[in-house]
Design an enzyme around this catalytic site. Structure first.
Site, short mmCIF file in Angstrom:
data_model
loop_
_atom_site.label_atom_id
_atom_site.label_comp_id
_atom_site.label_asym_id
_atom_site.label_seq_id
_atom_site.Cartn_x
_atom_site.Cartn_y
_atom_site.Cartn_z
N ASP A 60 2.56 -10.31 18.45
CA ASP A 60 2.29 -9.95 17.05
C ASP A 60 3.21 -10.68 16.08
O ASP A 60 4.42 -10.53 16.14
CB ASP A 60 2.48 -8.45 16.84
CG ASP A 60 1.61 -7.63 17.77
OD1 ASP A 60 0.51 -8.10 18.10
OD2 ASP A 60 2.04 -6.53 18.16
N PHE A 100 -4.87 -9.94 15.28
CA PHE A 100 -3.77 -9.77 16.22
C PHE A 100 -3.75 -8.42 16.93
O PHE A 100 -2.95 -8.22 17.83
CB PHE A 100 -2.44 -10.02 15.50
CG PHE A 100 -2.38 -11.40 14.87
CD1 PHE A 100 -2.22 -12.53 15.67
CD2 PHE A 100 -2.55 -11.57 13.51
CE1 PHE A 100 -2.19 -13.80 15.11
CE2 PHE A 100 -2.51 -12.85 12.94
CZ PHE A 100 -2.34 -13.96 13.75
N HIS A 148 2.16 8.52 5.30
CA HIS A 148 1.19 9.56 5.70
C HIS A 148 1.66 10.32 6.93
O HIS A 148 1.40 11.50 7.09
CB HIS A 148 -0.18 8.92 6.01
CG HIS A 148 -0.99 8.63 4.79
ND1 HIS A 148 -1.24 9.57 3.83
CD2 HIS A 148 -1.61 7.48 4.37
CE1 HIS A 148 -1.99 9.02 2.87
NE2 HIS A 148 -2.21 7.76 3.18
N ASP A 156 0.85 -1.19 0.00
CA ASP A 156 0.00 0.00 0.00
C ASP A 156 0.89 1.25 0.00
O ASP A 156 1.68 1.45 0.92
CB ASP A 156 -0.93 0.00 1.21
CG ASP A 156 -2.08 0.98 1.04
OD1 ASP A 156 -1.85 2.12 0.58
OD2 ASP A 156 -3.22 0.61 1.36
N HIS A 189 -1.05 10.90 -0.96
CA HIS A 189 -0.68 9.96 -2.02
C HIS A 189 -0.06 10.72 -3.19
O HIS A 189 -0.26 11.93 -3.32
CB HIS A 189 -1.92 9.21 -2.52
CG HIS A 189 -2.53 8.35 -1.47
ND1 HIS A 189 -3.73 7.72 -1.63
CD2 HIS A 189 -2.10 8.01 -0.22
CE1 HIS A 189 -4.02 7.03 -0.53
NE2 HIS A 189 -3.06 7.20 0.33
N SER A 211 -6.92 4.21 -1.66
CA SER A 211 -6.70 2.76 -1.62
C SER A 211 -7.97 1.95 -1.84
O SER A 211 -7.90 0.75 -2.07
CB SER A 211 -6.10 2.36 -0.26
OG SER A 211 -4.83 2.91 -0.14
N GLU A 267 -6.58 -8.57 24.72
CA GLU A 267 -5.16 -8.24 24.94
C GLU A 267 -4.98 -6.94 25.74
O GLU A 267 -4.10 -6.84 26.58
CB GLU A 267 -4.47 -8.12 23.57
CG GLU A 267 -2.98 -7.85 23.65
CD GLU A 267 -2.32 -7.81 22.26
OE1 GLU A 267 -3.02 -8.01 21.24
OE2 GLU A 267 -1.10 -7.58 22.21
N HIS A 284 -9.99 -3.10 6.30
CA HIS A 284 -9.46 -1.87 5.72
C HIS A 284 -9.67 -1.88 4.20
O HIS A 284 -10.05 -2.89 3.63
CB HIS A 284 -7.97 -1.76 6.08
CG HIS A 284 -7.45 -0.36 6.06
ND1 HIS A 284 -6.61 0.10 5.08
CD2 HIS A 284 -7.66 0.68 6.91
CE1 HIS A 284 -6.31 1.37 5.33
NE2 HIS A 284 -6.92 1.75 6.43
#
Ligand SMILES: [Zn+2]
Length: 541
Positions: free
Chosen positions: A323, A307, A358, A77, A471, A127, A252, A188
């Site tokens: 992770d 995760f 970003h 990405d 971008h 994206s 977690e 996402h």
């Protein structure tokens, strides 16, 4: 590809592949010592290297026209070409080499194309619209996933009837196993175009949707992940909180309120995911690295690994107990998926290259890309060029650049060798066109020699202040290897990519070239060799 040769494609034979798949012999990832540096002064070194490469390029004319039993797509990405180059230098420097001469795993792919990334309504894309292009084969509006350009962003009532399906669905319909692995949340933009149809990429759960969209019957993306294609074999990434009822404590991060469940409808999507799997199959939900690494892939039919509550951590900040890395996830995914004799489709996203950029944090972005390249190498060692098409590309670029006449081997995060002749201050090689790294101190550009510009979270300077760097609009590279990889060869619209992958795998709508197995020949003949190939065939038939 001339139409006349179409009938000869699409069938794997026993004939071994042309040696296009061997690396030129000069390609070695060895430490470049003083002797290595001396070698570069000898013209013979460069001539020999070029001649080896030429031999290899000539071999590429023998095309691999096998059927791709497996297709693996790696999507970096925000991994524009400048990011690829900087990643290559970083990888070399992590191995104590100057870096520029290093070869990434993706650099070793024999075919490269350029992809035009614009969305139907955006010169510089996002994206979501791009994911729709390279997964569903149709260009779309920015901010929308799995719908055509007839759907307007955020307008739920423009969704129905405009849904478009992805190559993941085409592969599943053909009996293949399918998987999604990402470092972002699994709902996402990138992964969601594989399974969802949403007028807005931000509708992660119903909590993020406007009441109007809910009342018009649109479903959030996490809901669609579990309900749309109920037998996705492997799903791994972040995004736990979107699966659970509002305020449910995270497994977690028990005291972190932001990690709690978000769902207004009170659904437990992990339970629903499990309930959709046949009882005699082994379905595993896991949430940490230890569980992942102790799985026996032979005893896993369906895997859901979430995760983190949101996106996964940057590779540089990763907790090695809880992770997994991207490459660890990819290895397990392939171990599970390849059990299917009909093969598999796997989408792998290095999703946080984009996030690093970003934030203006080039070091984070580039380490994410190095890790994705490692995963590409792992996948390559677990699959064969005879039957696996691998495509590596990006959705879009970033306004990330590096320059400044830096000398060979200069740290990729280092300074240019001179001061600005205008403000008399040093500058880093890496700069952004815009973003949060814009800093004025006492009315002047910040003096970077006063700050730790090699820090993991250093924000490289930018020309224009923006909270989020943007971008970039230029083309991105498409690297490919394996069956039909040569069809990715020039400057193409981004939505061409899944059409090639599907053609190679004999899935999706275009199957005319996929004759039944009984008439399979062992043709690895490209157009140049076709006249030769036809002669023995006419005897055979
Ligand atoms: Zn982005």
């Amino acid at each position: 590809m001339p139409a006349a040769s179409l009938g000869d494609q699409g069938h794997s034979g026993t004939e071994s592949l042309p040696s296009q798949h061997l690396q030129p012999t000069w390609v070695k990832d060895e430490l470049m010592d003083e002797k290595g540096k001396e070698k570069e002064k000898d013209p013979k070194y460069w001539r020999d290297q070029a001649q080896e490469t030429l031999k290899y390029a000539l071999e590429l004319q023998k095309l691999n026209t096998n059927v791709a039993k497996n297709v693996i797509m790696f999507l970096g990405d925000g991994m524009g070409v400048s990011t690829v180059t900087a990643t290559r230098i970083l990888k070399g420097q992590l191995h104590h080499n100057p870096g520029e001469e290093t070869r990434l795993e993706m650099d070793k792919f024999p075919f490269v194309a350029l992809s035009k990334t614009y969305n139907t309504n955006a010169q510089v894309p996002d994206s979501a619209g791009t994911a729709t292009a390279y997964l569903c084969g149709v260009k779309a509006n920015e901010g929308t996933v799995g719908v055509s350009a007839a759907t307007e962003r955020s307008r739920c009532n423009t969704t129905q009837g405009n849904e478009v399906t992805s190559i993941l669905r085409w592969a599943k319909d053909a009996g293949k196993s399918v998987g999604i692995v990402t470092t972002t949340r699994v709902n996402h933009a990138t992964p969601s175009a594989a399974y969802a149809h949403s007028a807005d990429r931000d509708w992660y759960s119903d909590n993020e949707m406007p009441p109007e969209a809910l009342s018009q019957g649109c479903k959030d993306i996490a809901y669609q992940l579990v309900h749309n294609i109920r037998d996705i074999d492997v799903i791994m990434g972040g995004g736990r909180k979107y699966m659970y009822p509002k305020n449910k404590t995270d497994v977690e991060y028990e005291i972190d309120e932001k990690a709690r469940g978000t769902r207004l409808d009170g659904l437990d999507l992990v339970n629903i995911w499990k309930s959709f799997k046949p009882r005699h199959k082994h379905s595993h939900f896991i949430w940490n690295r230890t569980e992942l690494l102790t799985l026996d892939p032979h005893n896993v039919d369906y895997l859901l690994g979430l995760f983190e509550p949101g996106d996964m951590e940057y590779e540089l900040n990763r907790n090695n107990v809880t992770d997994p890395s991207l490459s660890e996830m990819v290895v397990v995914a392939i171990q599970i998926l390849r059990k299917n004799p009909k093969g598999f489709f796997l989408l792998v996203e290095g999703g946080r290259i984009d996030h690093g950029h970003h934030e203006g944090k080039a070091k984070q972005a580039l380490h994410e890309a190095v890790e994705m390249d490692r995963a590409i190498g792992q996948a390559g060692s677990m699959t064969s060029l005879e039957d696996t098409l691998t495509v590596v590309t990006a959705d879009h670029s970033h306004v990330f650049t590096f320059g400044g006449y830096t000398p060979r081997g200069n740290s990729i995060f280092g300074l240019a060798p001179m001061l600005s002749d205008t403000d008399k201050k040093p500058f880093t090689a890496i700069l952004y066109g815009n973003g949060p790294g814009y800093k004025v101190v006492g009315g002047e550009r910040e003096n970077v020699s006063m700050v730790d510009y090699a820090h993991n979270n250093y924000q490289a300077q930018s020309a224009v202040p923006l909270r989020h760097e943007t971008h970039g609009g230029e083309d991105v590279a498409v690297f490919s290897k394996g069956p039909m990889a040569h069809l990715l060869h020039g400057v193409h619209e981004q939505n061409y990519i899944p059409h090639v992958m599907a053609y190679a795998a004999c899935i999706g709508a275009n199957l005319d070239h996929c004759a039944p197995a009984s008439s399979a020949g062992s043709l690895a003949a490209g157009p140049l060799l076709l006249p030769l190939a036809l002669f023995p065939l006419s005897i055979l038939f």
